[in-house]
Design an enzyme around this catalytic site. Structure first.
Site, PDB file in Angstrom:
ATOM      1  N   HIS A  35       0.370  38.312  33.030  1.00 40.32           N
ATOM      2  CA  HIS A  35      -0.151  37.993  34.357  1.00 40.32           C
ATOM      3  C   HIS A  35      -1.672  38.103  34.477  1.00 40.32           C
ATOM      4  O   HIS A  35      -2.213  37.825  35.541  1.00 40.32           O
ATOM      5  CB  HIS A  35       0.517  38.898  35.404  1.00 40.32           C
ATOM      6  CG  HIS A  35       1.954  38.575  35.620  1.00 40.32           C
ATOM      7  ND1 HIS A  35       2.968  39.237  34.984  1.00 40.32           N
ATOM      8  CD2 HIS A  35       2.557  37.642  36.399  1.00 40.32           C
ATOM      9  CE1 HIS A  35       4.130  38.745  35.361  1.00 40.32           C
ATOM     10  NE2 HIS A  35       3.913  37.768  36.219  1.00 40.32           N
ATOM     11  N   CYS A  77      12.407  38.347  43.905  1.00 39.61           N
ATOM     12  CA  CYS A  77      11.895  37.546  42.798  1.00 39.61           C
ATOM     13  C   CYS A  77      11.548  38.478  41.643  1.00 39.61           C
ATOM     14  O   CYS A  77      11.112  39.602  41.856  1.00 39.61           O
ATOM     15  CB  CYS A  77      10.718  36.679  43.203  1.00 39.61           C
ATOM     16  SG  CYS A  77       9.447  37.508  44.140  1.00 39.61           S
ATOM     17  N   HIS A  79      11.898  38.660  36.869  1.00 41.89           N
ATOM     18  CA  HIS A  79      11.961  38.030  35.553  1.00 41.89           C
ATOM     19  C   HIS A  79      13.223  38.458  34.820  1.00 41.89           C
ATOM     20  O   HIS A  79      13.602  39.629  34.899  1.00 41.89           O
ATOM     21  CB  HIS A  79      10.760  38.465  34.699  1.00 41.89           C
ATOM     22  CG  HIS A  79       9.457  38.360  35.401  1.00 41.89           C
ATOM     23  ND1 HIS A  79       8.883  39.435  36.052  1.00 41.89           N
ATOM     24  CD2 HIS A  79       8.622  37.318  35.585  1.00 41.89           C
ATOM     25  CE1 HIS A  79       7.733  39.046  36.593  1.00 41.89           C
ATOM     26  NE2 HIS A  79       7.555  37.774  36.330  1.00 41.89           N
ATOM     27  N   GLU A  97      16.624  45.695  43.855  1.00 40.31           N
ATOM     28  CA  GLU A  97      15.593  45.601  44.893  1.00 40.31           C
ATOM     29  C   GLU A  97      16.114  45.836  46.296  1.00 40.31           C
ATOM     30  O   GLU A  97      15.423  46.438  47.113  1.00 40.31           O
ATOM     31  CB  GLU A  97      14.880  44.237  44.841  1.00 40.31           C
ATOM     32  CG  GLU A  97      13.874  44.143  43.737  1.00 40.31           C
ATOM     33  CD  GLU A  97      12.863  43.025  43.940  1.00 40.31           C
ATOM     34  OE1 GLU A  97      12.530  42.684  45.097  1.00 40.31           O
ATOM     35  OE2 GLU A  97      12.401  42.481  42.926  1.00 40.31           O
ATOM     36  N   GLU A 124       4.763  30.432  35.992  1.00 41.94           N
ATOM     37  CA  GLU A 124       6.186  30.667  35.808  1.00 41.94           C
ATOM     38  C   GLU A 124       7.012  29.390  35.728  1.00 41.94           C
ATOM     39  O   GLU A 124       6.706  28.399  36.384  1.00 41.94           O
ATOM     40  CB  GLU A 124       6.723  31.526  36.957  1.00 41.94           C
ATOM     41  CG  GLU A 124       6.091  32.907  36.987  1.00 41.94           C
ATOM     42  CD  GLU A 124       6.695  33.842  38.013  1.00 41.94           C
ATOM     43  OE1 GLU A 124       6.665  35.052  37.763  1.00 41.94           O
ATOM     44  OE2 GLU A 124       7.180  33.374  39.063  1.00 41.94           O
TER      45      GLU A 124
END
Length: 191
Positions: A35, A77, A79, A97, A124
């Site tokens: 990132h 959201c 990965h 989450e 992404e």
């Protein structure tokens, strides 16, 4: 927020799955490294969770997030991990989450790049899912500062009236969901 749900579920050294523009795996890289700068293309996913009333869960990202901390975004959201199917990762992350166990339904996949000043970027190959649940939501405070259900029309208006409050991927994904996938989502919610 639920203190019992306050476990760390995302790590800077977690290896992300690097891909090319055709979503072929090209390697792995620690999340923090993937990132920085302009970012390195990697697999990701976004989930939009709806309740039976048709409202969508929005989350405010934790302030401590490297990119877009404090911004409002879609329900979940993240990965996938090395060797993990994207849909499996999406189901796992719903639990981590927001403490929800629900089936996820694939909508579409797209590549995007969004720069966050000089701090870094998201680059992404993002799979977009939706899910439906009326289970109580318990936001993990290591990931989420706040959350709220929002009627779809209110989100449509908010993205026009106050776009700076929202993450760039949400501003790309939501209009496409409304234009190309809304009938499918509405039918699932009504079922």
């Amino acid at each position: 927020m639920n203190a019992a749900n306050a476990r760390i579920v995302s790590f800077d050294d977690e290896p992300l799955i690097l891909v090319d523009s055709d979503d072929n795996v090209t390697g792995h890289m620690p999340k923090a490294e993937a990132h920085v700068g302009e970012g390195v293309l990697h697999r990701a996913f976004s989930i939009f969770l709806f309740n039976d009333a048709g409202d969508v869960l929005m989350q405010q990202r934790a302030d401590e997030k490297m990119l877009w901390g404090g911004f409002w975004s879609n329900s979940v959201c993240s990965h996938p991990r090395r060797g993990e199917a994207v849909a499996d990762a999406a189901r796992r992350r719903l639990s981590e989450e927001i403490d929800v166990d629900a089936d996820v339904h694939f909508l579409y996949k797209f590549e995007y790049h969004a720069q966050f000043g000089e701090i870094g970027a998201e680059h992404e190959m993002c799979s977009v899912f939706f899910a439906r649940s009326n289970a109580p939501v318990a936001g993990n405070p290591t990931e989420i500062a706040d959350f709220a259900f929002m009627p779809p029309d209110a989100l449509d208006a908010a993205l026009i009236d106050e776009p700076a409050r929202y993450t760039p991927w949400l501003k790309m994904e939501w209009p496409r969901i409304r234009a190309d996938h809304w009938d499918r989502i509405a039918a699932t919610i009504a079922a």
